[in-house]
Design a protein around this motif. Structure first.
Motif, short mmCIF file in Angstrom:
data_model
loop_
_atom_site.label_atom_id
_atom_site.label_comp_id
_atom_site.label_asym_id
_atom_site.label_seq_id
_atom_site.Cartn_x
_atom_site.Cartn_y
_atom_site.Cartn_z
N THR A 275 1.84 -8.06 4.11
CA THR A 275 2.68 -6.94 4.53
C THR A 275 4.13 -7.37 4.69
O THR A 275 4.41 -8.35 5.39
N SER B 251 13.16 8.54 4.85
CA SER B 251 11.82 8.38 4.28
C SER B 251 11.85 8.46 2.76
O SER B 251 12.54 9.32 2.19
N GLN C 75 7.95 -0.79 7.62
CA GLN C 75 7.19 -1.34 6.49
C GLN C 75 7.48 -0.50 5.25
O GLN C 75 7.17 0.68 5.22
N PRO C 76 8.07 -1.10 4.21
CA PRO C 76 8.32 -0.35 2.97
C PRO C 76 7.01 0.02 2.29
O PRO C 76 5.94 -0.51 2.63
N PRO C 77 7.05 0.96 1.32
CA PRO C 77 5.82 1.41 0.64
C PRO C 77 4.96 0.24 0.15
O PRO C 77 5.45 -0.68 -0.50
N LYS C 78 3.67 0.35 0.45
CA LYS C 78 2.70 -0.71 0.13
C LYS C 78 1.38 -0.08 -0.31
O LYS C 78 0.90 0.87 0.31
N TYR D 150 16.15 1.42 1.97
CA TYR D 150 15.01 1.93 2.71
C TYR D 150 15.41 2.46 4.08
O TYR D 150 14.77 3.37 4.61
N TRP E 154 1.06 3.45 1.79
CA TRP E 154 1.55 3.78 3.13
C TRP E 154 2.93 3.18 3.36
O TRP E 154 3.28 2.15 2.79
N TYR E 155 3.69 3.83 4.27
CA TYR E 155 4.97 3.27 4.70
C TYR E 155 5.36 3.90 6.03
O TYR E 155 4.89 4.99 6.39
N TRP E 156 6.23 3.23 6.78
CA TRP E 156 6.71 3.76 8.06
C TRP E 156 7.98 3.03 8.47
O TRP E 156 8.28 1.94 7.97
N GLY F 39 10.54 0.01 -1.96
CA GLY F 39 9.24 -0.58 -1.70
C GLY F 39 8.89 -1.62 -2.73
O GLY F 39 9.74 -2.07 -3.52
N HIS G 47 5.37 -7.78 -0.27
CA HIS G 47 4.08 -7.83 0.43
C HIS G 47 3.29 -9.07 0.03
O HIS G 47 2.07 -9.01 -0.19
#
Length: 542
Positions: free
Chosen positions: A494, A306, A472-475, A302, A448-450, A391, A524
């Motif tokens: 999360t 992106s 934060q990995p894809p959730k 990750y 979402w992810y960032w 994720g 998560h």
């Protein structure tokens, strides 16, 4: 130089001819340096001087220059003045004895040629006497120069006889990695019983050989051979969030996993055609220059870039980048993961595919930002994978197996170099996915992810990089699939990704990278214990 030399130089204007090497010392410099490869030889040949027939051919010699008349006479009378390929003479450069000897040798050859062709009347007795005395004065330098030229010619012949290819370069990379996963329990989805985490320390490798060929000087054909035995550690950790960015296991069997060809359609348009192994993060700017490489970047999967750049990964496709100014570029791509499969619901158009677009802005050299979009389709595969195992399991396959899925992916990425030693980068992404058939047909999911990354360059030494990555990995955060009873508790907490690494440059060809990856609330799910991945990666490039 001796007083005798300065007296000689006053005797005849022929001596001035030798000073052309004061401006054109590239040849002597190349003779002094050892030629170690064909590329250096080609560069040396490109810098060689060319004979001129008129002083007016020199762009930097004017009639008002103090040596203009001497140069003009020497060009017309003896023809032993040479210039650079860009039509310059560079008459103000410093002169060494070796360079003077090289120029003198050229004039001697020219005089001998004039004598042999019955034009000896152009050479005065005074000039001949001066040249003879200069030849004696510089006999040692001339002998040394001839010896070095002979050595270069011998080395050149050896390189040409043993070079790999005139059009192809071989670039290799080998990774040795020691890694282990730590934690109390193995990560599980919400509601499932806990399991002990039992992991052993591993030592594994990955070797890649790239063949880069160019046929026009502005194109590139890449063929990559890959062998690896780095088993993804999600099997023991229970989550893809702990995967390494360079993992992959084919039992160390050598396979061709990437073939592509890139060329310039125009000066502003670059085209890349992938036959197999297409990867968007290699075809376009991914805005994470310090950590994007699998061999020399982040340790985690990750942390490299992106997840939007993993859309359509692994197949064939076409990428076009339009960059008219350098400040703004526009990229578009079409990738088909099952392009080589002729069976039903596969092929170049009917199978899994991704349509990609990206607009990049670079208002200054220090700031770069991109807006990215990808629309993807994944057919009735056993297990769809929206982010290629980046994720949570639920985020990658929210509708269950054997479900055709379409998704719209939106992303923003940026890189900001605060100084030459400090850079920050980051990304954020939003995906909306829709199930097209199966038990959850008509359902949708919001994901979402960032992440953000900090790079301290030259920390502790030139070429070293201290890095920290957090995100934060894809959730799955919403959508009708969250209302399905069986999935109410999935991705309700999360997870956070924290990675620290230090890239230590041992030499230009060896990098050692120790690091620690920490995953809080894996999958998560706050019922899962924190997991740690310790890794020591050594990368050899050649």
């Amino acid at each position: 130089m001796t007083k005798q030399f300065w007296n000689l130089i006053k005797v005849s204007p022929v001596i001035v001819a030798a000073t052309f090497f004061a401006a054109n010392s590239a040849l002597a410099a190349e003779v002094n340096e050892q030629v170690t490869n064909v590329a250096q030889l080609s560069e040396a040949q490109d810098n060689n001087m060319s004979q001129v027939t008129s002083v007016s051919q020199f762009s930097d010699v004017q009639p008002t220059d103090w040596a203009f008349q001497a140069l003009q006479s020497l060009v017309e009378r003896y023809g032993c003045i040479a210039g650079y390929p860009n039509a310059t003479y560079r008459g103000n450069r410093a002169l060494t004895r070796y360079e003077f000897a090289a120029g003198l040798n050229a004039c001697l050859d020219r005089v001998n040629e004039l004598i042999a062709t019955a034009t000896a009347d152009l050479v005065s007795k005074q000039d001949l006497a001066t040249l003879q005395r200069l030849q004696e004065e510089f006999s040692a330098e001339l002998a040394t120069l001839r010896g070095r030229v002979d050595a270069v010619e011998a080395r050149t012949a050896e390189l040409e006889a043993n070079q790999f290819s005139t059009t192809t370069k071989l670039v290799g990379e080998a990774i040795f990695a020691v890694s282990d996963v730590f934690g109390e329990n193995r990560a599980v989805p919400a509601g499932e019983p806990t399991e002990d985490l039992n992991s052993n320390t591993t030592f594994s490798d990955r070797v890649r050989l790239n063949l880069y060929s160019s046929f026009t000087g502005k194109d590139q054909l890449q063929i990559r051979l890959n062998a690896a035995n780095i088993v993804p550690n999600n099997g023991v950790s229970g989550t893809n969030m702990t995967r390494l960015g360079f993992d992959g296991d084919n039992g160390n069997s050598v396979v061709i996993d990437k073939v592509n060809y890139a060329f310039n359609l125009t000066d502003a348009v670059r085209v890349k055609v992938d036959a197999t192994g297409a990867e968007l993060y290699e075809n376009v700017n991914n805005f994470n220059p310090d950590f994007a490489s699998s061999g020399r970047g982040a340790l985690s999967r990750y942390g490299r870039f992106s997840p939007i750049y993993r859309q359509g990964q692994g197949g064939a496709g076409l990428t076009v980048t339009f960059n008219p100014t350098g400040a703004i570029s526009l990229s578009g791509a079409y990738l088909a993961r099952t392009a080589n499969n002729p069976t039903l619901n596969n092929g170049l158009v009917e199978g899994d595919n991704a349509i990609f677009g990206q607009l990049s802005f670079q208002p200054t050299k220090a700031f770069n930002i991109g807006l990215t979009y990808a629309r993807t389709y994944q057919g009735n595969t056993v297990a769809n994978n929206l982010f290629q195992s980046t994720g949570s399991t639920f985020a990658n396959n929210p509708f269950g197996n054997n479900t055709a899925t379409e998704s719209n992916n939106y992303g923003v990425e940026a890189t900001f170099q605060l100084s030459s030693a400090l850079a920050i980068s980051g990304w954020g992404g939003y995906t909306t996915a829709d199930a097209r058939n199966g038990a959850n047909a008509g359902a949708d999911a919001d994901i979402w992810y960032w992440a953000g990354a900090l790079a301290l360059r030259d920390f502790g030494g030139k070429g070293n990089v201290l890095g920290v990555i957090f995100g934060q990995p894809p959730k799955v955060t919403g959508g009708s699939i969250k209302n399905v009873a069986a999935n109410v508790e999935l991705d309700d907490s999360t997870s956070y990704h924290l990675e620290g690494l230090y890239k230590f440059k041992v030499s230009d060809n060896i990098q050692v990278t120790p690091g620690l990856l920490v995953i809080f609330n894996p999958e998560h799910n706050d019922a899962n214990d924190t997991e740690y991945v310790g890794t020591l990666r050594t990368t050899f490039s050649f």
